[in-house]
Write a protein that holds these residues in place. Structure first.
Motif, PDB file in Angstrom:
ATOM      1  N   ALA A  24       0.892  -1.206  -0.102  1.00 17.69           N
ATOM      2  CA  ALA A  24       0.029  -0.034   0.013  1.00 17.69           C
ATOM      3  C   ALA A  24       0.988   1.145   0.106  1.00 17.69           C
ATOM      4  CB  ALA A  24      -1.140  -0.069   1.190  1.00 17.69           C
ATOM      5  N   ASP A  25       1.751   1.087   0.661  1.00 19.48           N
ATOM      6  CA  ASP A  25       2.862   2.354   0.715  1.00 19.48           C
ATOM      7  C   ASP A  25       3.481   2.576  -0.771  1.00 19.48           C
ATOM      8  OD1 ASP A  25       2.745   2.716   3.471  1.00 19.48           O
ATOM      9  OD2 ASP A  25       4.394   1.231   3.802  1.00 19.48           O
ATOM     10  N   VAL A  26       3.769   1.614  -1.197  1.00 17.04           N
ATOM     11  CA  VAL A  26       4.362   1.845  -2.749  1.00 17.04           C
ATOM     12  C   VAL A  26       3.262   2.279  -3.439  1.00 17.04           C
ATOM     13  CG1 VAL A  26       5.223   0.452  -4.793  1.00 17.04           C
ATOM     14  CG2 VAL A  26       6.028  -0.103  -2.422  1.00 17.04           C
ATOM     15  N   VAL A  27       1.943   1.816  -3.550  1.00 15.21           N
ATOM     16  CA  VAL A  27       0.999   1.962  -4.422  1.00 15.21           C
ATOM     17  C   VAL A  27       0.722   3.813  -4.277  1.00 15.21           C
ATOM     18  CG1 VAL A  27      -1.447   2.115  -4.584  1.00 15.21           C
ATOM     19  CG2 VAL A  27      -0.129  -0.132  -4.708  1.00 15.21           C
ATOM     20  N   THR A  28       0.760   4.088  -3.025  1.00 14.14           N
ATOM     21  CA  THR A  28       0.403   5.445  -2.720  1.00 14.14           C
ATOM     22  C   THR A  28       1.287   6.507  -3.327  1.00 14.14           C
ATOM     23  OG1 THR A  28      -0.729   4.873  -0.790  1.00 14.14           O
ATOM     24  CG2 THR A  28       0.060   7.083  -0.867  1.00 14.14           C
ATOM     25  N   LEU A  29       3.006   5.989  -3.165  1.00 10.56           N
ATOM     26  CA  LEU A  29       3.770   6.746  -3.915  1.00 10.56           C
ATOM     27  C   LEU A  29       3.793   6.961  -5.225  1.00 10.56           C
ATOM     28  CD1 LEU A  29       6.360   8.568  -3.275  1.00 10.56           C
ATOM     29  CD2 LEU A  29       7.850   6.115  -3.155  1.00 10.56           C
ATOM     30  N   ALA A  30       3.310   5.748  -5.738  1.00  6.17           N
ATOM     31  CA  ALA A  30       3.450   5.467  -7.377  1.00  6.17           C
ATOM     32  C   ALA A  30       2.173   6.412  -7.834  1.00  6.17           C
ATOM     33  CB  ALA A  30       3.390   4.066  -7.526  1.00  6.17           C
ATOM     34  N   ALA A  31       1.041   6.189  -7.293  1.00  8.06           N
ATOM     35  CA  ALA A  31      -0.061   7.117  -7.565  1.00  8.06           C
ATOM     36  C   ALA A  31       0.261   8.590  -7.619  1.00  8.06           C
ATOM     37  CB  ALA A  31      -1.352   6.670  -6.540  1.00  8.06           C
ATOM     38  N   THR A  32       0.983   8.903  -6.531  1.00  8.18           N
ATOM     39  CA  THR A  32       1.226  10.502  -6.469  1.00  8.18           C
ATOM     40  C   THR A  32       1.913  10.760  -7.539  1.00  8.18           C
ATOM     41  OG1 THR A  32       1.255  10.334  -4.222  1.00  8.18           O
ATOM     42  CG2 THR A  32       2.191  12.067  -5.302  1.00  8.18           C
ATOM     43  N   LEU A  33       2.892   9.892  -8.230  1.00  4.64           N
ATOM     44  CA  LEU A  33       3.806  10.321  -9.306  1.00  4.64           C
ATOM     45  C   LEU A  33       3.070  10.314 -10.457  1.00  4.64           C
ATOM     46  CD1 LEU A  33       7.174   8.620  -8.539  1.00  4.64           C
ATOM     47  CD2 LEU A  33       6.528  10.877  -8.152  1.00  4.64           C
ATOM     48  N   GLU A  34       2.059   9.243 -10.644  1.00  4.33           N
ATOM     49  CA  GLU A  34       1.178   9.006 -11.829  1.00  4.33           C
ATOM     50  C   GLU A  34       0.303  10.372 -12.099  1.00  4.33           C
ATOM     51  OE1 GLU A  34       1.708   6.885 -14.369  1.00  4.33           O
ATOM     52  OE2 GLU A  34       2.547   5.175 -13.422  1.00  4.33           O
ATOM     53  N   GLN A  35      -0.311  10.768 -10.833  1.00  9.05           N
ATOM     54  CA  GLN A  35      -1.194  11.815 -10.733  1.00  9.05           C
ATOM     55  C   GLN A  35      -0.500  13.093 -11.315  1.00  9.05           C
ATOM     56  OE1 GLN A  35      -3.685  12.131  -7.623  1.00  9.05           O
ATOM     57  NE2 GLN A  35      -4.785  14.223  -7.914  1.00  9.05           N
ATOM     58  N   VAL A  36       0.939  13.237 -10.726  1.00  3.74           N
ATOM     59  CA  VAL A  36       1.523  14.572 -11.026  1.00  3.74           C
ATOM     60  C   VAL A  36       1.910  14.274 -12.648  1.00  3.74           C
ATOM     61  CG1 VAL A  36       3.890  15.523 -10.855  1.00  3.74           C
ATOM     62  CG2 VAL A  36       2.702  14.979  -8.673  1.00  3.74           C
ATOM     63  N   ALA A  37       2.045  13.241 -13.119  1.00  3.51           N
ATOM     64  CA  ALA A  37       2.414  13.296 -14.546  1.00  3.51           C
ATOM     65  C   ALA A  37       1.225  13.559 -15.227  1.00  3.51           C
ATOM     66  CB  ALA A  37       2.959  11.911 -14.904  1.00  3.51           C
ATOM     67  N   GLU A  76      -1.570  14.942 -14.664  1.00  2.00           N
ATOM     68  CA  GLU A  76      -1.931  16.587 -14.499  1.00  2.00           C
ATOM     69  C   GLU A  76      -1.123  17.586 -15.058  1.00  2.00           C
ATOM     70  OE1 GLU A  76      -3.511  17.723 -10.396  1.00  2.00           O
ATOM     71  OE2 GLU A  76      -4.583  15.863 -10.260  1.00  2.00           O
ATOM     72  N   THR A  77       0.249  17.014 -14.881  1.00  3.08           N
ATOM     73  CA  THR A  77       1.456  18.171 -15.782  1.00  3.08           C
ATOM     74  C   THR A  77       1.164  18.022 -17.071  1.00  3.08           C
ATOM     75  OG1 THR A  77       2.788  17.500 -14.074  1.00  3.08           O
ATOM     76  CG2 THR A  77       3.752  18.197 -16.149  1.00  3.08           C
ATOM     77  N   TYR A  78       0.828  16.699 -17.596  1.00  2.00           N
ATOM     78  CA  TYR A  78       1.015  16.668 -19.130  1.00  2.00           C
ATOM     79  C   TYR A  78      -0.592  17.459 -19.748  1.00  2.00           C
ATOM     80  CZ  TYR A  78       4.532  13.202 -18.480  1.00  2.00           C
ATOM     81  OH  TYR A  78       5.614  12.710 -18.343  1.00  2.00           O
ATOM     82  N   SER A 104      -2.812   8.111 -16.964  1.00  2.00           N
ATOM     83  CA  SER A 104      -4.119   8.215 -16.392  1.00  2.00           C
ATOM     84  C   SER A 104      -4.759   6.990 -15.992  1.00  2.00           C
ATOM     85  CB  SER A 104      -5.283   9.376 -17.006  1.00  2.00           C
ATOM     86  OG  SER A 104      -5.636   8.242 -18.107  1.00  2.00           O
ATOM     87  N   GLN A 105      -4.471   5.920 -16.825  1.00  2.00           N
ATOM     88  CA  GLN A 105      -4.884   4.546 -16.748  1.00  2.00           C
ATOM     89  C   GLN A 105      -4.026   3.918 -15.663  1.00  2.00           C
ATOM     90  OE1 GLN A 105      -4.738   2.684 -20.688  1.00  2.00           O
ATOM     91  NE2 GLN A 105      -6.944   2.985 -20.598  1.00  2.00           N
ATOM     92  N   THR A 133      -4.571  20.547 -10.335  1.00  2.00           N
ATOM     93  CA  THR A 133      -4.053  20.944  -8.914  1.00  2.00           C
ATOM     94  C   THR A 133      -2.418  20.727  -8.848  1.00  2.00           C
ATOM     95  OG1 THR A 133      -4.926  19.326  -7.890  1.00  2.00           O
ATOM     96  CG2 THR A 133      -6.175  21.274  -8.003  1.00  2.00           C
ATOM     97  N   MET A 134      -2.078  19.471  -9.288  1.00  2.00           N
ATOM     98  CA  MET A 134      -0.848  18.888  -8.850  1.00  2.00           C
ATOM     99  C   MET A 134       0.199  19.025 -10.093  1.00  2.00           C
ATOM    100  SD  MET A 134      -1.917  15.461  -6.572  1.00  2.00           S
ATOM    101  CE  MET A 134      -0.076  14.906  -6.402  1.00  2.00           C
ATOM    102  N   ALA A 135      -0.312  19.823 -11.072  1.00  2.00           N
ATOM    103  CA  ALA A 135       0.651  19.725 -12.167  1.00  2.00           C
ATOM    104  C   ALA A 135       1.898  20.518 -11.963  1.00  2.00           C
ATOM    105  CB  ALA A 135      -0.265  20.642 -13.455  1.00  2.00           C
ATOM    106  N   SER A 136       2.978  20.082 -12.611  1.00  2.00           N
ATOM    107  CA  SER A 136       4.280  20.716 -12.306  1.00  2.00           C
ATOM    108  C   SER A 136       4.304  21.855 -13.543  1.00  2.00           C
ATOM    109  CB  SER A 136       5.302  19.851 -12.628  1.00  2.00           C
ATOM    110  OG  SER A 136       5.561  18.859 -11.508  1.00  2.00           O
ATOM    111  N   PRO A 137       4.716  22.978 -13.289  1.00  2.00           N
ATOM    112  CA  PRO A 137       5.081  23.918 -14.142  1.00  2.00           C
ATOM    113  C   PRO A 137       6.147  23.359 -15.084  1.00  2.00           C
ATOM    114  CG  PRO A 137       6.242  24.595 -12.149  1.00  2.00           C
ATOM    115  CD  PRO A 137       5.659  23.476 -12.047  1.00  2.00           C
ATOM    116  N   PRO A 138       5.982  24.169 -16.454  1.00  2.00           N
ATOM    117  CA  PRO A 138       6.913  23.521 -17.719  1.00  2.00           C
ATOM    118  C   PRO A 138       8.336  23.827 -17.044  1.00  2.00           C
ATOM    119  CG  PRO A 138       5.178  24.980 -18.381  1.00  2.00           C
ATOM    120  CD  PRO A 138       5.053  25.026 -16.872  1.00  2.00           C
ATOM    121  N   ALA A 139       8.682  24.745 -16.310  1.00  2.00           N
ATOM    122  CA  ALA A 139      10.275  25.022 -16.254  1.00  2.00           C
ATOM    123  C   ALA A 139      10.753  23.869 -15.037  1.00  2.00           C
ATOM    124  CB  ALA A 139      10.563  26.498 -15.650  1.00  2.00           C
TER     125      ALA A 139
END
Lengths: 278, 260
Positions: free
Chosen positions: A179-192, A194-196, A220-221, A267-273
């Motif tokens: 579950a810890d890994v899933v939470t961390l991975a989900a965060t990265l997937e959400q950032v990616a 939303e950034t895109y 997103s999948q 909301t979690m999107a990273s800026p282009p720079a």
């Protein structure tokens, strides 16, 4: 027809003054425009706000020239030049691709690290297979983003995202359960994801835009699957994380947990720079 | 049989029929027969701050935009990108704005949303009537949630269209509708309904993906992206329910995209 020679002379003089003023303004502005365009070609950092600012500046200059030069040939010509899109528009495209590459590199590293953990490597087979497959897909995304960066004559980003890499490093020692890994991975997937999405309408280059759209759906999948898997783990239903699963035993929430909103936010999107090569 | 000679056959396998309808240039053009086209710049007027509003008109179907272009990224496993440039059909980087087809694209999307809402509603009704056998709770939740989200997408698309002076889309995609209806008539269980839903979600997702580079208005691009993501996620869960790997493709595919 009678010609008022005196008035004609005044008009000619007035016109010459206007042309002279227009040329002064144009000449004074050219170095600034050249410098700005040059900066945009070579600088790694540029923001959409800067582009808007330059475009406003060009618009203002165009108005001033229009007023100064009236409808004269020079005024029309200069006005036409300034109406064209800002040069070197690929600078922002390259930044977006570099940041995307940085996120993909971090994702590959994170899934790779997760696969060294015994409870992932030798745990639930679907979770392990998902981590392996997802890592591979992120690596292909990285390759594609880097290749497109090169295609736009940009510098390839080959380092992980500077904002999230330290966060992942901090989290690694705390990964004690799937579950810890899933939470961390989900965060990265959400950032990616939303950034895109945040970046998708900022491209000039259509190929890069299409590429990012095709990657965005896949990220997103990943996110959707991780949300569902996380919910099943949290609900003590790890046995249902299987392919095929027993659909009849899935909790009702499994049918909606993967997509909580009708529209994806940013909301979690990273800026282009953020991940641009400095 | 070539695409040019394809006729819609309600007895065909729903999956192959829908795929056939959306996979060839000719069939894509056929999908647009009768579709209204909004004049250039209409949606930009609704979304943009400095575009001028124009009146809606009708005309001949527009050209195909949903092309699967050859990869140009150079990656070893390069994707089929959605590098769609309606004005030129090319995929090379360009700073030129494509011909504005935004109105037609959003109307097409709205027609797909109407179809999706209607199909999920039909599934819900059939399940309620006991025609699909036992319906697992997760599937019931999925149908209800997905239907509501497609309705929200439709409402949003129609709000953009009506703000631009166009008429809201209330009818499903005219060419897909009879095929979907015929396919749905053969559905007897949850698995069959899920397969049909998966096909619709894949068509919608691919259509939005192909639309993003084709839409000229930036707000419209982001709206298409935000809806596309949810459709991709619906497809992932449907794949899982059907016993398939939920993320089978490394890059989103365009081969099922419907063109505007």
């Amino acid at each position: 027809m009678l010609i008022d020679d005196k008035r004609l002379a005044e008009l000619i003089e007035e016109s010459q003054d206007q042309q002279s003023e227009a040329m002064k303004i144009a000449t004074a502005s050219i170095p600034d425009l050249r410098d700005y365009a040059n900066d945009r070609r070579h600088s790694a950092l540029i923001t959409p706000e800067e582009i808007r600012s330059l475009q406003e500046s060009r618009s203002n200059l165009k108005s001033r020239l229009g007023l100064a030069a009236g409808a004269g040939v020079i005024g029309v010509a200069i006005s036409g030049i300034l109406s064209r899109p800002v040069a070197a528009d690929t600078a922002l495209d390259v930044q977006i691709l570099q940041t995307a590459s940085s996120l993909e590199i971090l994702a590959v590293a994170t899934y790779g690290a997760a696969l060294t953990l015994d409870f992932i490597k030798n745990g639930n087979k679907v979770v392990s297979a998902f981590a392996t497959m997802t890592m591979s897909q992120h690596d292909e995304h990285r390759q594609a983003f880097q290749a497109q960066t090169k295609a736009l004559n940009g510098t390839v980003q080959d380092q992980p995202n500077p904002k999230y890499a330290p966060i992942v490093e901090q989290a690694k020692p705390t990964l004690k359960t799937p579950a810890d890994v899933v939470t961390l991975a989900a965060t990265l997937e959400q950032v990616a994801t939303e950034t895109y999405l945040s970046d998708i309408n900022q491209f000039t280059d259509k190929t890069a835009q299409g590429l990012m759209a095709s990657v965005m759906g896949v990220e997103s999948q990943h996110l959707a699957v991780l949300r569902a898997v996380g919910a099943l783990l949290a609900g003590g239903a790890a046995d249902l994380i299987a392919i095929p699963t027993d659909v009849t035993k899935l909790p009702a929430a499994a049918g909606s947990i993967a997509f909580p909103d009708a529209f994806q936010g940013i909301t979690m999107a990273s800026p282009p720079a953020e991940g641009a090569v400095k | 049989m070539s695409n040019d000679n394809q006729e819609l056959d309600p007895n065909m396998d729903p999956g192959s029929t829908l795929t056939a309808m959306t996979s060839g240039p000719f069939s894509r053009r056929r999908l647009l027969a009768g579709a209204g086209i909004i004049s250039a710049g209409l949606i930009a007027a609704a979304c943009g701050s400095d575009s001028k509003k124009t009146t809606a008109t009708t005309g001949a179907p527009s050209t195909t935009v949903a092309t699967s272009t050859a990869p140009t990224t150079g990656a070893t496993t390069a994707p089929t990108t959605a590098a769609t440039t309606p004005a030129t059909g090319g995929s090379t980087p360009s700073s030129e704005a494509p011909a504005n087809n935004d109105g037609a694209i959003l109307m097409l999307a709205a027609g797909l949303e109407v179809l999706a809402v209607g199909t999920y509603k039909a599934a819900l009704d059939a399940a309620t009537a006991g025609k699909l056998g036992a319906v697992p709770p997760a599937v019931a939740t999925f149908v209800t949630t997905a239907m509501a989200q497609h309705q929200a997408a439709l409402d949003k698309l129609n709000s953009v269209l009506t703000a631009a002076g166009a008429t809201a889309v209330t009818e499903p995609n005219a060419k897909l509708k009879p095929v979907v209806d015929a396919a749905f008539g053969k559905v007897t269980d949850v698995g069959g309904a899920a397969k049909l839903a998966l096909m619709l979600e894949q068509i919608a997702a691919a259509t939005y993906q192909s639309a993003i580079p084709a839409i000229t208005d930036k707000t419209g691009q982001q709206l298409a992206g935000s809806i596309m993501i949810i459709d991709f996620q619906h497809a992932a869960v449907l794949n899982f329910v059907l016993g398939n790997y939920p993320v089978p493709d490394t890059f989103g595919k365009l081969d099922q995209a419907v063109a505007a």
